[in-house]
Motif scaffolding. Structure first.
Motif, PDB file in Angstrom:
ATOM      1  N   GLY A  53      74.597 -30.099 -22.687  1.00  0.00           N
ATOM      2  CA  GLY A  53      75.949 -30.300 -22.172  1.00  0.00           C
ATOM      3  C   GLY A  53      76.871 -29.143 -22.494  1.00  0.00           C
ATOM      4  O   GLY A  53      76.770 -28.517 -23.552  1.00  0.00           O
ATOM      5  N   GLY A  54      77.776 -28.840 -21.565  1.00  0.00           N
ATOM      6  CA  GLY A  54      78.729 -27.754 -21.768  1.00  0.00           C
ATOM      7  C   GLY A  54      78.012 -26.445 -22.013  1.00  0.00           C
ATOM      8  O   GLY A  54      77.032 -26.124 -21.351  1.00  0.00           O
ATOM      9  N   ASP A  55      78.506 -25.704 -23.007  1.00  0.00           N
ATOM     10  CA  ASP A  55      77.885 -24.432 -23.390  1.00  0.00           C
ATOM     11  C   ASP A  55      77.107 -24.562 -24.699  1.00  0.00           C
ATOM     12  O   ASP A  55      76.855 -23.565 -25.379  1.00  0.00           O
ATOM     13  CB  ASP A  55      78.964 -23.350 -23.543  1.00  0.00           C
ATOM     14  CG  ASP A  55      79.631 -23.034 -22.218  1.00  0.00           C
ATOM     15  OD1 ASP A  55      78.947 -23.076 -21.181  1.00  0.00           O
ATOM     16  OD2 ASP A  55      80.846 -22.751 -22.218  1.00  0.00           O
ATOM     17  N   ILE A  89      76.121 -40.385 -18.559  1.00  0.00           N
ATOM     18  CA  ILE A  89      77.568 -40.645 -18.611  1.00  0.00           C
ATOM     19  C   ILE A  89      78.285 -39.527 -19.369  1.00  0.00           C
ATOM     20  O   ILE A  89      79.354 -39.067 -18.956  1.00  0.00           O
ATOM     21  CB  ILE A  89      77.849 -42.031 -19.227  1.00  0.00           C
ATOM     22  CG1 ILE A  89      77.377 -43.127 -18.261  1.00  0.00           C
ATOM     23  CG2 ILE A  89      79.324 -42.199 -19.580  1.00  0.00           C
ATOM     24  CD1 ILE A  89      77.338 -44.521 -18.861  1.00  0.00           C
ATOM     25  N   MET A  90      77.705 -39.056 -20.461  1.00  0.00           N
ATOM     26  CA  MET A  90      78.319 -37.967 -21.224  1.00  0.00           C
ATOM     27  C   MET A  90      78.359 -36.676 -20.414  1.00  0.00           C
ATOM     28  O   MET A  90      79.361 -35.959 -20.438  1.00  0.00           O
ATOM     29  CB  MET A  90      77.581 -37.744 -22.549  1.00  0.00           C
ATOM     30  CG  MET A  90      77.758 -38.846 -23.563  1.00  0.00           C
ATOM     31  SD  MET A  90      79.458 -38.963 -24.162  1.00  0.00           S
ATOM     32  CE  MET A  90      80.003 -40.428 -23.325  1.00  0.00           C
ATOM     33  N   HIS A  91      77.289 -36.379 -19.696  1.00  0.00           N
ATOM     34  CA  HIS A  91      77.292 -35.184 -18.839  1.00  0.00           C
ATOM     35  C   HIS A  91      78.399 -35.280 -17.787  1.00  0.00           C
ATOM     36  O   HIS A  91      79.098 -34.300 -17.523  1.00  0.00           O
ATOM     37  CB  HIS A  91      75.942 -34.995 -18.147  1.00  0.00           C
ATOM     38  CG  HIS A  91      74.884 -34.385 -19.014  1.00  0.00           C
ATOM     39  ND1 HIS A  91      74.942 -33.090 -19.467  1.00  0.00           N
ATOM     40  CD2 HIS A  91      73.727 -34.906 -19.509  1.00  0.00           C
ATOM     41  CE1 HIS A  91      73.872 -32.835 -20.196  1.00  0.00           C
ATOM     42  NE2 HIS A  91      73.124 -33.913 -20.242  1.00  0.00           N
ATOM     43  N   LEU A  92      78.543 -36.457 -17.200  1.00  0.00           N
ATOM     44  CA  LEU A  92      79.594 -36.650 -16.195  1.00  0.00           C
ATOM     45  C   LEU A  92      80.980 -36.545 -16.822  1.00  0.00           C
ATOM     46  O   LEU A  92      81.904 -35.974 -16.223  1.00  0.00           O
ATOM     47  CB  LEU A  92      79.419 -37.999 -15.494  1.00  0.00           C
ATOM     48  CG  LEU A  92      78.159 -38.148 -14.635  1.00  0.00           C
ATOM     49  CD1 LEU A  92      78.017 -39.578 -14.138  1.00  0.00           C
ATOM     50  CD2 LEU A  92      78.156 -37.158 -13.483  1.00  0.00           C
ATOM     51  N   LYS A  93      81.114 -37.071 -18.041  1.00  0.00           N
ATOM     52  CA  LYS A  93      82.405 -37.055 -18.748  1.00  0.00           C
ATOM     53  C   LYS A  93      82.925 -35.630 -18.918  1.00  0.00           C
ATOM     54  O   LYS A  93      84.121 -35.377 -18.760  1.00  0.00           O
ATOM     55  CB  LYS A  93      82.244 -37.724 -20.115  1.00  0.00           C
ATOM     56  CG  LYS A  93      83.470 -37.647 -20.995  1.00  0.00           C
ATOM     57  CD  LYS A  93      83.198 -38.197 -22.390  1.00  0.00           C
ATOM     58  CE  LYS A  93      84.352 -37.857 -23.308  1.00  0.00           C
ATOM     59  NZ  LYS A  93      84.046 -38.099 -24.696  1.00  0.00           N
ATOM     60  N   LEU A 111      75.500 -31.370 -11.993  1.00  0.00           N
ATOM     61  CA  LEU A 111      74.576 -32.508 -11.916  1.00  0.00           C
ATOM     62  C   LEU A 111      73.174 -32.182 -12.410  1.00  0.00           C
ATOM     63  O   LEU A 111      72.495 -33.045 -12.963  1.00  0.00           O
ATOM     64  CB  LEU A 111      74.516 -33.053 -10.488  1.00  0.00           C
ATOM     65  CG  LEU A 111      75.709 -33.889 -10.060  1.00  0.00           C
ATOM     66  CD1 LEU A 111      75.545 -34.339  -8.611  1.00  0.00           C
ATOM     67  CD2 LEU A 111      75.909 -35.077 -10.973  1.00  0.00           C
ATOM     68  N   PHE A 112      72.728 -30.938 -12.240  1.00  0.00           N
ATOM     69  CA  PHE A 112      71.358 -30.613 -12.646  1.00  0.00           C
ATOM     70  C   PHE A 112      71.130 -30.841 -14.135  1.00  0.00           C
ATOM     71  O   PHE A 112      70.006 -31.105 -14.562  1.00  0.00           O
ATOM     72  CB  PHE A 112      70.969 -29.177 -12.250  1.00  0.00           C
ATOM     73  CG  PHE A 112      71.448 -28.106 -13.184  1.00  0.00           C
ATOM     74  CD1 PHE A 112      70.686 -27.732 -14.281  1.00  0.00           C
ATOM     75  CD2 PHE A 112      72.664 -27.466 -12.964  1.00  0.00           C
ATOM     76  CE1 PHE A 112      71.126 -26.740 -15.147  1.00  0.00           C
ATOM     77  CE2 PHE A 112      73.108 -26.474 -13.820  1.00  0.00           C
ATOM     78  CZ  PHE A 112      72.339 -26.110 -14.918  1.00  0.00           C
ATOM     79  N   LYS A 113      72.199 -30.780 -14.949  1.00  0.00           N
ATOM     80  CA  LYS A 113      72.024 -30.993 -16.393  1.00  0.00           C
ATOM     81  C   LYS A 113      71.652 -32.435 -16.716  1.00  0.00           C
ATOM     82  O   LYS A 113      71.104 -32.716 -17.771  1.00  0.00           O
ATOM     83  CB  LYS A 113      73.277 -30.570 -17.156  1.00  0.00           C
ATOM     84  CG  LYS A 113      73.467 -29.065 -17.172  1.00  0.00           C
ATOM     85  CD  LYS A 113      74.504 -28.638 -18.172  1.00  0.00           C
ATOM     86  CE  LYS A 113      74.577 -27.133 -18.233  1.00  0.00           C
ATOM     87  NZ  LYS A 113      75.238 -26.652 -19.429  1.00  0.00           N
ATOM     88  N   SER A 114      71.940 -33.353 -15.798  1.00  0.00           N
ATOM     89  CA  SER A 114      71.584 -34.761 -15.977  1.00  0.00           C
ATOM     90  C   SER A 114      70.191 -35.081 -15.463  1.00  0.00           C
ATOM     91  O   SER A 114      69.713 -36.197 -15.642  1.00  0.00           O
ATOM     92  CB  SER A 114      72.586 -35.654 -15.243  1.00  0.00           C
ATOM     93  OG  SER A 114      73.867 -35.512 -15.782  1.00  0.00           O
ATOM     94  N   PHE A 115      69.551 -34.119 -14.814  1.00  0.00           N
ATOM     95  CA  PHE A 115      68.257 -34.392 -14.175  1.00  0.00           C
ATOM     96  C   PHE A 115      67.203 -34.953 -15.121  1.00  0.00           C
ATOM     97  O   PHE A 115      66.549 -35.960 -14.787  1.00  0.00           O
ATOM     98  CB  PHE A 115      67.721 -33.152 -13.451  1.00  0.00           C
ATOM     99  CG  PHE A 115      66.381 -33.389 -12.826  1.00  0.00           C
ATOM    100  CD1 PHE A 115      66.267 -34.155 -11.674  1.00  0.00           C
ATOM    101  CD2 PHE A 115      65.226 -32.886 -13.413  1.00  0.00           C
ATOM    102  CE1 PHE A 115      65.028 -34.407 -11.107  1.00  0.00           C
ATOM    103  CE2 PHE A 115      63.986 -33.128 -12.856  1.00  0.00           C
ATOM    104  CZ  PHE A 115      63.878 -33.888 -11.700  1.00  0.00           C
ATOM    105  N   PRO A 116      66.966 -34.360 -16.311  1.00  0.00           N
ATOM    106  CA  PRO A 116      65.914 -34.933 -17.172  1.00  0.00           C
ATOM    107  C   PRO A 116      66.201 -36.392 -17.538  1.00  0.00           C
ATOM    108  O   PRO A 116      65.292 -37.228 -17.493  1.00  0.00           O
ATOM    109  CB  PRO A 116      65.931 -34.042 -18.417  1.00  0.00           C
ATOM    110  CG  PRO A 116      66.505 -32.750 -17.949  1.00  0.00           C
ATOM    111  CD  PRO A 116      67.513 -33.127 -16.896  1.00  0.00           C
TER     112      PRO A 116
END
Length: 125
Positions: A35-37, A95-99, A104-109
Motif C-alpha cells: 500500500g502507498g509507497d 478495503i485498506m487499499h481502497l481507503k 486497483l492492481f495493488k488489491s489484485f493478490p
C-alpha cells in the motif's frame, strides 16, 4: 478422490504458502503490491493509519489461518475456519487499499486469494 478434490488441495497450498511467504519470508522486502509507497509490511500498516501492534496481530492471524488451511488438507474439518478467516482478513486488505486510494492492481493478490477461498468454501460445504 475426484478431480475437484485435487483442485481444492492445490488452491489450499497456493493460498497457504503465499500468505506464509508474505508474512514470514518477505515482510521487509519491497513489492509492487504494498500500500502507498511502503517498502515493508510495518510501513504499509502505517500508510493505512494502523499501528505496529495491529500489524503484528493481523500477521499472527494470517499466519495461523494459513497454517490451519494447510492442515485442512489432512484434517478436512479445519477447512472452513482457515478459508473463511482468510477471506475476511483479505477483504480487510482490499478495503485498506481502497481507503488510501491505491491503484486497483495493488488489491489484485488479495482479490485473487478471496476468490480462491470462496471456491474452497463452496466445495467444502
Amino acid at each position: 478422490m475426484n478431480p475437484i478434490d485435487y483442485i481444492i488441495i492445490g488452491l489450499k497450498v497456493i493460498v497457504g504458502l503465499s500468505i506464509l511467504n508474505v508474512w514470514l519470508i518477505q515482510p521487509t522486502k519491497p513489492t509492487k503490491w504494498r500500500g502507498g509507497d511502503a517498502t515493508t509490511i510495518i510501513e504499509e500498516f502505517k500508510v493505512y493509519g494502523l499501528s505496529k501492534t495491529f500489524c503484528y496481530v493481523i500477521g499472527f492471524l494470517k499466519v495461523s489461518l494459513a497454517l490451519i488451511l494447510l492442515a485442512s488438507i489432512q484434517f478436512d474439518s479445519l477447512t472452513l475456519i482457515g478459508s473463511i478467516g482468510l477471506a475476511v482478513l483479505l477483504l480487510g486488505s482490499i478495503i485498506m487499499h481502497l481507503k488510501v486510494k491505491d491503484p486497483l492492481f495493488k488489491s489484485f493478490p488479495a482479490f485473487l486469494f478471496i476468490v480462491f477461498n470462496l471456491v474452497i468454501i463452496f466445495f467444502s460445504i
